[in-house]
Design a protein around this motif. Sequence first.
Motif, PDB file in Angstrom:
ATOM      1  N   MET A  24       0.823  -1.207   0.000  1.00 22.85           N
ATOM      2  CA  MET A  24       0.000   0.000   0.000  1.00 22.85           C
ATOM      3  C   MET A  24       0.862   1.263   0.000  1.00 22.85           C
ATOM      4  SD  MET A  24      -3.193  -0.605  -0.223  1.00 22.85           S
ATOM      5  CE  MET A  24      -3.767   1.024   0.223  1.00 22.85           C
ATOM      6  N   ALA A  25       2.128   1.120   0.413  1.00 20.22           N
ATOM      7  CA  ALA A  25       3.026   2.279   0.405  1.00 20.22           C
ATOM      8  C   ALA A  25       3.713   2.457  -0.940  1.00 20.22           C
ATOM      9  CB  ALA A  25       4.079   2.132   1.495  1.00 20.22           C
ATOM     10  N   ASP A  26       3.398   1.613  -1.903  1.00 17.80           N
ATOM     11  CA  ASP A  26       4.045   1.679  -3.210  1.00 17.80           C
ATOM     12  C   ASP A  26       3.407   2.807  -4.023  1.00 17.80           C
ATOM     13  OD1 ASP A  26       5.371   1.247  -5.549  1.00 17.80           O
ATOM     14  OD2 ASP A  26       4.570  -0.758  -5.923  1.00 17.80           O
ATOM     15  N   MET A  27       3.939   3.986  -3.904  1.00 14.99           N
ATOM     16  CA  MET A  27       3.394   5.131  -4.608  1.00 14.99           C
ATOM     17  C   MET A  27       4.523   6.046  -5.041  1.00 14.99           C
ATOM     18  SD  MET A  27       1.825   7.559  -1.574  1.00 14.99           S
ATOM     19  CE  MET A  27       0.634   6.337  -1.079  1.00 14.99           C
ATOM     20  N   GLY A  28       4.198   6.981  -5.914  1.00 14.90           N
ATOM     21  CA  GLY A  28       5.179   7.954  -6.363  1.00 14.90           C
ATOM     22  C   GLY A  28       4.479   9.204  -6.859  1.00 14.90           C
ATOM     23  N   SER A  29       5.265  10.249  -7.086  1.00 16.34           N
ATOM     24  CA  SER A  29       4.704  11.516  -7.537  1.00 16.34           C
ATOM     25  C   SER A  29       5.238  11.867  -8.924  1.00 16.34           C
ATOM     26  CB  SER A  29       5.065  12.634  -6.555  1.00 16.34           C
ATOM     27  OG  SER A  29       6.473  12.799  -6.487  1.00 16.34           O
ATOM     28  N   TYR A  30       4.470  12.686  -9.619  1.00 17.32           N
ATOM     29  CA  TYR A  30       4.899  13.133 -10.944  1.00 17.32           C
ATOM     30  C   TYR A  30       4.573  14.615 -11.098  1.00 17.32           C
ATOM     31  CZ  TYR A  30      -0.036  13.019 -12.284  1.00 17.32           C
ATOM     32  OH  TYR A  30      -1.389  13.243 -12.351  1.00 17.32           O
ATOM     33  N   ARG A  31       5.241  15.233 -12.073  1.00 17.46           N
ATOM     34  CA  ARG A  31       4.981  16.636 -12.400  1.00 17.46           C
ATOM     35  C   ARG A  31       5.134  16.808 -13.904  1.00 17.46           C
ATOM     36  NH1 ARG A  31       7.481  21.624 -13.292  1.00 17.46           N
ATOM     37  NH2 ARG A  31       6.365  23.402 -12.347  1.00 17.46           N
ATOM     38  N   TYR A  32       4.065  17.281 -14.532  1.00 22.07           N
ATOM     39  CA  TYR A  32       4.082  17.535 -15.972  1.00 22.07           C
ATOM     40  C   TYR A  32       4.192  19.034 -16.203  1.00 22.07           C
ATOM     41  CZ  TYR A  32       2.390  18.106 -20.765  1.00 22.07           C
ATOM     42  OH  TYR A  32       2.257  18.470 -22.079  1.00 22.07           O
ATOM     43  N   ASP A  33       5.283  19.456 -16.805  1.00 22.18           N
ATOM     44  CA  ASP A  33       5.518  20.869 -17.106  1.00 22.18           C
ATOM     45  C   ASP A  33       4.749  21.227 -18.374  1.00 22.18           C
ATOM     46  OD1 ASP A  33       6.842  23.250 -18.340  1.00 22.18           O
ATOM     47  OD2 ASP A  33       8.125  23.096 -16.562  1.00 22.18           O
ATOM     48  N   ILE A  34       3.758  22.111 -18.232  1.00 22.07           N
ATOM     49  CA  ILE A  34       2.889  22.431 -19.368  1.00 22.07           C
ATOM     50  C   ILE A  34       3.664  23.114 -20.479  1.00 22.07           C
ATOM     51  CG2 ILE A  34       0.878  23.785 -20.085  1.00 22.07           C
ATOM     52  CD1 ILE A  34      -0.276  23.335 -17.277  1.00 22.07           C
ATOM     53  N   ALA A  35       4.519  24.056 -20.151  1.00 23.13           N
ATOM     54  CA  ALA A  35       5.265  24.794 -21.174  1.00 23.13           C
ATOM     55  C   ALA A  35       6.262  23.892 -21.897  1.00 23.13           C
ATOM     56  CB  ALA A  35       5.981  25.979 -20.538  1.00 23.13           C
ATOM     57  N   LYS A  36       6.994  23.081 -21.154  1.00 22.92           N
ATOM     58  CA  LYS A  36       8.018  22.214 -21.756  1.00 22.92           C
ATOM     59  C   LYS A  36       7.429  20.913 -22.300  1.00 22.92           C
ATOM     60  CE  LYS A  36      11.737  23.875 -18.737  1.00 22.92           C
ATOM     61  NZ  LYS A  36      12.737  23.477 -17.715  1.00 22.92           N
ATOM     62  N   GLN A  37       6.198  20.628 -21.916  1.00 25.09           N
ATOM     63  CA  GLN A  37       5.541  19.379 -22.313  1.00 25.09           C
ATOM     64  C   GLN A  37       6.411  18.165 -21.973  1.00 25.09           C
ATOM     65  OE1 GLN A  37       4.320  19.644 -26.430  1.00 25.09           O
ATOM     66  NE2 GLN A  37       2.665  21.072 -25.957  1.00 25.09           N
ATOM     67  N   SER A  38       6.939  18.203 -20.772  1.00 26.90           N
ATOM     68  CA  SER A  38       7.777  17.098 -20.305  1.00 26.90           C
ATOM     69  C   SER A  38       7.371  16.739 -18.882  1.00 26.90           C
ATOM     70  CB  SER A  38       9.255  17.474 -20.343  1.00 26.90           C
ATOM     71  OG  SER A  38       9.518  18.540 -19.448  1.00 26.90           O
ATOM     72  N   THR A  39       7.653  15.501 -18.513  1.00 25.90           N
ATOM     73  CA  THR A  39       7.220  14.971 -17.219  1.00 25.90           C
ATOM     74  C   THR A  39       8.414  14.554 -16.386  1.00 25.90           C
ATOM     75  OG1 THR A  39       5.187  14.156 -18.234  1.00 25.90           O
ATOM     76  CG2 THR A  39       5.760  13.245 -16.086  1.00 25.90           C
ATOM     77  N   ALA A  40       8.354  14.834 -15.095  1.00 25.85           N
ATOM     78  CA  ALA A  40       9.357  14.361 -14.140  1.00 25.85           C
ATOM     79  C   ALA A  40       8.694  13.382 -13.185  1.00 25.85           C
ATOM     80  CB  ALA A  40       9.949  15.542 -13.368  1.00 25.85           C
ATOM     81  N   TRP A  41       9.394  12.268 -12.893  1.00 27.24           N
ATOM     82  CA  TRP A  41       8.872  11.234 -11.998  1.00 27.24           C
ATOM     83  C   TRP A  41       9.749  11.113 -10.762  1.00 27.24           C
ATOM     84  CZ3 TRP A  41       8.124   6.492 -15.771  1.00 27.24           C
ATOM     85  CH2 TRP A  41       6.984   6.707 -16.571  1.00 27.24           C
ATOM     86  N   SER A  42       9.119  10.754  -9.656  1.00 28.95           N
ATOM     87  CA  SER A  42       9.893  10.304  -8.502  1.00 28.95           C
ATOM     88  C   SER A  42      10.292   8.847  -8.721  1.00 28.95           C
ATOM     89  CB  SER A  42       9.072  10.436  -7.225  1.00 28.95           C
ATOM     90  OG  SER A  42       8.023   9.470  -7.218  1.00 28.95           O
ATOM     91  N   ASP A  43      11.210   8.375  -7.867  1.00 28.82           N
ATOM     92  CA  ASP A  43      11.648   6.976  -8.011  1.00 28.82           C
ATOM     93  C   ASP A  43      10.485   6.001  -7.878  1.00 28.82           C
ATOM     94  OD1 ASP A  43      14.149   7.991  -8.289  1.00 28.82           O
ATOM     95  OD2 ASP A  43      14.936   7.247  -6.372  1.00 28.82           O
TER      96      ASP A  43
END
Length: 483
Positions: free
Chosen positions: A195-214
């Motif tokens: 249940m602790a298996d989770m992560g966060s993401y961020r999608y940059d609208i201007a750059k149209q690119s995504t960053a992920w946590s591990d």
Amino acid sequence: MSDNQREALRQKALTEIALLDTPPEREFDVLAKLAQRILGTGMSSITLIAPERQWFKARCGPLAPETARAQAFCPIVAETEAPLTVADARLDPRFAESPFVTGAPNIRYYAGVPVRVRRPDGDPVTVGTLCVLDERPREPTPTDLEVLEELASVAEALIESRAVALRAAEAAEEHRLTVVRLERERRQFKQAERMADMGSYRYDIAKQSTAWSDGVFAIHELPVSGGVPNGEIMRYFPEPDRKAFNDAVMRTLDTGEPFEMDADFVTAKGNARRVRCSCEIELAQGKPVALIGLIQDITERHDLEQRLRHQARTDDLTQLANRAEFHRVLDARLREARSADGDVAVLLIDLDGFKGVNDVLGHAAGDAVLRRVADRLRASCNNGCLPARLGGDEFAVVMSADLDRVGLDRRVRRLLHDLEIVADGQGQISRVTGTIGIAWSSAAAHDRDVLLRQADAALYAAKRTRKGTAQTYQGGADHRQAG
């Protein structure tokens, strides 16, 4: 309902689940550790609220096995049946003088949510809490309660599974296999740490690119070193969830409203998963600059819910639908029949000679006969039929909507033949037959209770005439259908 009545109901529910003062169980310990680890607090507990004390089924940190109920935090959650957060207990007049604040364990921060159990004859009842505590003040965040509520739902499933296993263990021998399976499933809850298996993401609208946590890379089963597969992210969601997720993201971009959804997911290694996704707008100077959110692997919880749902609808011995599922399907068919001006046929089946099998050959032979009956009912039913075991040696079938009376007559004759079963053992033989009562919904004004009473009347009329035959109920009289 008064406070005294709610308290009495809580204590009755607590007694029924028989969890108070039981030895430690790893499944509950894992949940408490997960809460402490995810929220980064010094203490956590799964607490049950007894009349004069609060007792910890699981605890992490410098907590005693139990404490007095007075001036404690968790009883307020149970009494109000609502989450509670306290940023600094020294500044809260409800708790500033509490011995748990002025002395060990020196609580400053508290966040707790209700843990409920569902009683067989009523709504869910709050019997305790899942909470985290800390010696330092802390500003609560919405995520704190969200995480606790997710973990509390697993605790509730564990308690429910444990209670079901306890009731089954006290039942007759015919429920023995149910107890074994439930205990096996209970052990599978040890995987709740996922249940602790989770992560966060961020999608940059201007750059149209995504960053992920591990954590997101782990869920995708991708190496962190490979970077985010921009342009291919949506391919991990199969249809129709891919479109649903895309549409939800577009709505968030258009309206600014966040969303949360569960979806099917296939990892880079081809493994099917179930994930929970959340998404919201990140603003900078009042303008949207990114989409941020979480993704969590909820595969085990989803699978557990499916198994429990199947278990709640299925008779353990025969694997046919149980009485509750039979009523649910019959009600749905009756609604369809009313809308389409159609008709639904119901067969009630009672086994003749079954008691003799138990008396002469034993209960194991009786169970084998019930399973053979179930197999033959399944074999005689097409996709539109639902066979069910109502209890004991009573069975029922909701027939398919496209079956007319001539077709039903042929089906019933064949079924009467199939229900002739000979059981033998230890040099003795017992014969079992089936008697069938038939009723059509049009004669019962599509009312389930009336329909079943009519089928029951036809069944016993057939028994009075000759066992091993069938009769159809027609307007107050029982009409011979087949022999």
